[in-house]
Design a protein around this motif. Structure first.
Motif, short mmCIF file in Angstrom:
data_model
loop_
_atom_site.label_atom_id
_atom_site.label_comp_id
_atom_site.label_asym_id
_atom_site.label_seq_id
_atom_site.Cartn_x
_atom_site.Cartn_y
_atom_site.Cartn_z
N SER A 210 0.82 -1.21 0.00
CA SER A 210 0.00 0.00 0.00
C SER A 210 0.85 1.26 0.00
O SER A 210 0.50 2.25 -0.62
N SER A 211 2.00 1.20 0.68
CA SER A 211 2.84 2.40 0.76
C SER A 211 3.47 2.75 -0.58
O SER A 211 3.88 3.89 -0.79
N ILE A 212 3.55 1.79 -1.51
CA ILE A 212 4.11 2.09 -2.84
C ILE A 212 3.00 2.12 -3.89
O ILE A 212 3.26 2.01 -5.08
N ASN A 213 1.75 2.25 -3.43
CA ASN A 213 0.57 2.36 -4.31
C ASN A 213 0.35 1.11 -5.16
O ASN A 213 -0.18 1.20 -6.26
N ALA A 214 0.77 -0.04 -4.67
CA ALA A 214 0.50 -1.30 -5.37
C ALA A 214 -0.76 -1.91 -4.75
O ALA A 214 -0.73 -2.95 -4.11
N TRP A 215 -1.91 -1.23 -4.96
CA TRP A 215 -3.15 -1.61 -4.29
C TRP A 215 -3.67 -2.96 -4.77
O TRP A 215 -4.32 -3.68 -4.02
N ARG A 216 -3.39 -3.33 -6.01
CA ARG A 216 -3.87 -4.63 -6.51
C ARG A 216 -3.24 -5.78 -5.72
O ARG A 216 -3.90 -6.75 -5.39
N MET A 217 -1.95 -5.65 -5.44
CA MET A 217 -1.28 -6.69 -4.67
C MET A 217 -1.77 -6.68 -3.23
O MET A 217 -1.93 -7.75 -2.62
N SER A 218 -2.04 -5.51 -2.67
CA SER A 218 -2.60 -5.43 -1.32
C SER A 218 -3.96 -6.12 -1.27
O SER A 218 -4.25 -6.87 -0.34
#
Length: 160
Positions: A106-114
């Protein structure tokens, strides 16, 4: 002291009133080489006959900054995915690791993986927690996916 410099035309000139030489202290003295770098008052300097060549570069442009941030995110995401795959192969995935990875992605804006990790928690019978939900919503919010964040929040609130 006579200082010899070369012009872009390849001329070897000596600094004098006709050809003044300008100097600027180096920002990072550690990058100076002892043999070729001139020193003034014990500090390394950069010399040039054209003063505009000595102007320190300003802040990067918005496009350069955007490219740099994207590259940094890609490197971090690759490292996180590699760590996730290694942990998954070794069957070391437990609740604290899932939560840490959700927050990291989430901190690197990889919301799909989150989101993938958050749903995977249910598949391996780990309870959803408010910390995991908070990390997922933060990633969606940072990425500009407000509707999806609100949907997930409402769904989890109804579940209890």
């Amino acid at each position: 002291e006579n200082i010899r410099i070369y012009t872009p035309e390849g001329k070897d000139i000596v600094a004098n009133d006709e050809y003044p030489v300008y100097a600027r202290y180096l920002k990072d003295p550690d990058k100076a080489t002892k043999k070729s770098t001139p020193y003034v008052n014990g500090k390394p300097v950069s010399l040039h006959y054209d003063p505009t060549r000595l102007i320190p570069r300003g802040w990067p442009s918005e496009i350069e900054a955007r490219h740099r941030r994207r590259k940094e995110r890609e490197v971090k995401a690759a490292a996180l995915i590699d760590a996730y795959e290694k942990l998954k192969q070794r069957d070391k995935m437990d609740l604290p690791i899932y939560l840490s990875l959700i927050h990291a992605f989430s901190s690197i804006n990889a919301w799909r993986m989150s989101l993938h990790l958050y749903t995977e928690m249910k598949q391996v019978d780990l309870p959803y927690t408010s910390a995991g939900l908070r990390g997922l919503i933060k990633g969606l919010e940072n990425s500009g996916h407000w509707q999806q964040a609100m949907f997930i929040f409402e769904r989890e609130r109804q579940r209890g």
